[in-house]
Design a protein around this motif. Sequence first.
Motif, PDB file in Angstrom:
ATOM      1  N   ALA A 153      80.761  84.049   6.653  1.00  0.00           N
ATOM      2  CA  ALA A 153      80.357  85.375   7.101  1.00  0.00           C
ATOM      3  C   ALA A 153      81.556  86.230   7.491  1.00  0.00           C
ATOM      4  O   ALA A 153      82.679  85.741   7.676  1.00  0.00           O
ATOM      5  N   ILE A 154      81.315  87.524   7.620  1.00  0.00           N
ATOM      6  CA  ILE A 154      82.276  88.446   8.211  1.00  0.00           C
ATOM      7  C   ILE A 154      81.959  88.480   9.701  1.00  0.00           C
ATOM      8  O   ILE A 154      80.949  89.060  10.121  1.00  0.00           O
ATOM      9  N   ALA A 155      82.782  87.810  10.504  1.00  0.00           N
ATOM     10  CA  ALA A 155      82.526  87.682  11.933  1.00  0.00           C
ATOM     11  C   ALA A 155      83.218  88.816  12.667  1.00  0.00           C
ATOM     12  O   ALA A 155      84.446  88.954  12.613  1.00  0.00           O
ATOM     13  N   VAL A 156      82.444  89.652  13.367  1.00  0.00           N
ATOM     14  CA  VAL A 156      82.974  90.858  14.002  1.00  0.00           C
ATOM     15  C   VAL A 156      82.713  90.812  15.498  1.00  0.00           C
ATOM     16  O   VAL A 156      81.565  90.681  15.931  1.00  0.00           O
ATOM     17  N   ILE A 157      83.778  90.936  16.281  1.00  0.00           N
ATOM     18  CA  ILE A 157      83.658  90.952  17.738  1.00  0.00           C
ATOM     19  C   ILE A 157      84.365  92.197  18.260  1.00  0.00           C
ATOM     20  O   ILE A 157      85.574  92.353  18.087  1.00  0.00           O
ATOM     21  N   GLY A 158      83.604  93.074  18.882  1.00  0.00           N
ATOM     22  CA  GLY A 158      84.182  94.330  19.350  1.00  0.00           C
ATOM     23  C   GLY A 158      84.142  94.540  20.835  1.00  0.00           C
ATOM     24  O   GLY A 158      84.738  95.487  21.338  1.00  0.00           O
ATOM     25  N   ASN A 159      83.448  93.660  21.562  1.00  0.00           N
ATOM     26  CA  ASN A 159      83.248  93.935  22.978  1.00  0.00           C
ATOM     27  C   ASN A 159      83.638  92.790  23.891  1.00  0.00           C
ATOM     28  O   ASN A 159      84.339  92.999  24.886  1.00  0.00           O
ATOM     29  N   VAL A 179      86.139  85.986   7.031  1.00  0.00           N
ATOM     30  CA  VAL A 179      87.170  86.776   7.711  1.00  0.00           C
ATOM     31  C   VAL A 179      86.677  87.057   9.127  1.00  0.00           C
ATOM     32  O   VAL A 179      85.469  87.083   9.381  1.00  0.00           O
ATOM     33  N   VAL A 180      87.614  87.242  10.036  1.00  0.00           N
ATOM     34  CA  VAL A 180      87.289  87.595  11.417  1.00  0.00           C
ATOM     35  C   VAL A 180      87.884  88.967  11.707  1.00  0.00           C
ATOM     36  O   VAL A 180      89.053  89.226  11.406  1.00  0.00           O
ATOM     37  N   VAL A 181      87.082  89.847  12.286  1.00  0.00           N
ATOM     38  CA  VAL A 181      87.557  91.125  12.811  1.00  0.00           C
ATOM     39  C   VAL A 181      87.264  91.104  14.306  1.00  0.00           C
ATOM     40  O   VAL A 181      86.104  91.084  14.712  1.00  0.00           O
ATOM     41  N   ALA A 182      88.300  91.066  15.137  1.00  0.00           N
ATOM     42  CA  ALA A 182      88.093  90.882  16.577  1.00  0.00           C
ATOM     43  C   ALA A 182      88.945  91.860  17.374  1.00  0.00           C
ATOM     44  O   ALA A 182      90.176  91.784  17.349  1.00  0.00           O
ATOM     45  N   THR A 183      88.284  92.770  18.084  1.00  0.00           N
ATOM     46  CA  THR A 183      88.973  93.744  18.931  1.00  0.00           C
ATOM     47  C   THR A 183      88.303  93.849  20.302  1.00  0.00           C
ATOM     48  O   THR A 183      88.060  94.954  20.784  1.00  0.00           O
ATOM     49  N   PRO A 184      87.978  92.717  20.943  1.00  0.00           N
ATOM     50  CA  PRO A 184      87.335  92.804  22.263  1.00  0.00           C
ATOM     51  C   PRO A 184      88.220  93.557  23.239  1.00  0.00           C
ATOM     52  O   PRO A 184      89.449  93.465  23.185  1.00  0.00           O
ATOM     53  N   GLY A 219      83.632 100.536  18.763  1.00  0.00           N
ATOM     54  CA  GLY A 219      83.862 101.534  17.727  1.00  0.00           C
ATOM     55  C   GLY A 219      84.991 101.141  16.793  1.00  0.00           C
ATOM     56  O   GLY A 219      84.907 101.346  15.575  1.00  0.00           O
ATOM     57  N   LEU A 220      86.037 100.557  17.372  1.00  0.00           N
ATOM     58  CA  LEU A 220      87.167 100.107  16.563  1.00  0.00           C
ATOM     59  C   LEU A 220      86.750  98.969  15.636  1.00  0.00           C
ATOM     60  O   LEU A 220      87.061  98.981  14.439  1.00  0.00           O
ATOM     61  N   ALA A 221      86.055  97.984  16.169  1.00  0.00           N
ATOM     62  CA  ALA A 221      85.614  96.843  15.355  1.00  0.00           C
ATOM     63  C   ALA A 221      84.713  97.299  14.219  1.00  0.00           C
ATOM     64  O   ALA A 221      84.847  96.853  13.073  1.00  0.00           O
ATOM     65  N   ALA A 222      83.780  98.205  14.516  1.00  0.00           N
ATOM     66  CA  ALA A 222      82.895  98.721  13.472  1.00  0.00           C
ATOM     67  C   ALA A 222      83.691  99.505  12.437  1.00  0.00           C
ATOM     68  O   ALA A 222      83.463  99.378  11.231  1.00  0.00           O
ATOM     69  N   GLY A 223      84.650 100.317  12.895  1.00  0.00           N
ATOM     70  CA  GLY A 223      85.447 101.112  11.974  1.00  0.00           C
ATOM     71  C   GLY A 223      86.263 100.248  11.028  1.00  0.00           C
ATOM     72  O   GLY A 223      86.331 100.521   9.822  1.00  0.00           O
ATOM     73  N   LEU A 224      86.884  99.193  11.547  1.00  0.00           N
ATOM     74  CA  LEU A 224      87.679  98.308  10.696  1.00  0.00           C
ATOM     75  C   LEU A 224      86.796  97.574   9.695  1.00  0.00           C
ATOM     76  O   LEU A 224      87.181  97.381   8.534  1.00  0.00           O
ATOM     77  N   THR A 225      85.620  97.168  10.136  1.00  0.00           N
ATOM     78  CA  THR A 225      84.682  96.504   9.224  1.00  0.00           C
ATOM     79  C   THR A 225      84.214  97.472   8.145  1.00  0.00           C
ATOM     80  O   THR A 225      84.117  97.118   6.963  1.00  0.00           O
ATOM     81  N   ASN A 226      83.931  98.709   8.537  1.00  0.00           N
ATOM     82  CA  ASN A 226      83.521  99.713   7.562  1.00  0.00           C
ATOM     83  C   ASN A 226      84.617  99.973   6.532  1.00  0.00           C
ATOM     84  O   ASN A 226      84.324 100.286   5.370  1.00  0.00           O
ATOM     85  N   GLU A 227      85.879  99.854   6.949  1.00  0.00           N
ATOM     86  CA  GLU A 227      86.962 100.053   5.987  1.00  0.00           C
ATOM     87  C   GLU A 227      86.956  98.944   4.933  1.00  0.00           C
ATOM     88  O   GLU A 227      87.284  99.198   3.761  1.00  0.00           O
TER      89      GLU A 227
END
Length: 243
Positions: A153-159, A179-184, A219-227
């Motif tokens: 999965a695309i694992a996204v952590i923003g908070n 892939v991991v996208v993590a900006t807590p 917002g940052l985590a969502a933005g990077l995932t959207n990119e």
Amino acid sequence: MTADDIRPDDDSEVGNAGDFEQYADLGATTENAMEIAETSMDRVRELVPDETLADRIRQKSVHATGDPEFQHLVRFTGATEDEPVVAGTRAVLDERPIVTDITMVEAGITGRGHDCPVQKAIGNGADLAARTGMTRTAASVLELDRQGVYDGAIAVIGNAPTAALALADCIEGGTRPAVVVATPVGFVKAAESRKRLRRVTDSHDVPAITNVGRRGGSGLAAGLTNELVHVASDVRSGEVELP
């Protein structure tokens, strides 16, 4: 902000649920909105290099935060800086699940340009949280991992830093996200959680996009995932060729 936060009252001029859902989906669609979005990104490209796939993530970080200096805080885990972008793009093209930590990040994921199922972790693992006293986000990550949701999965952590720490534990235990996208974000364990996640993803060959410092957020985590979604769209159209 979620859909419920902006739901109109009964006397609103918004006509029906379809109108509202179209309004609530993030991203420019009208001519005026597209012009604003394109002008904004043109200005970002004046401040951030535009040569590699990793540069596109840096650009999006600046666009999402409004801070040109944020480009220097982004970190990429992989053999090259482009590797996590390529891995994330391939995952989008393969319609792999996008799994966020909380509702706000889930709400920020665009509904256009992909067919990936999107789900949030929070709301799972309530019994584990109550029994152990750990945070709900950490328990929710562990519960979804028990179900095998994070593999591929695309694992996204923003908070939640504790969600990032829990995901690091899962990866150490054998879980392999695409892939991991993590900006807590925050002053307690945020920077430390991302540092640990970088160390763990690097040692277990899991591509990751993170940042250093206390800043970050949903917002940052969502933005990077959207990119990643936007790169995938460019691959489909032939504008971008993956290595």
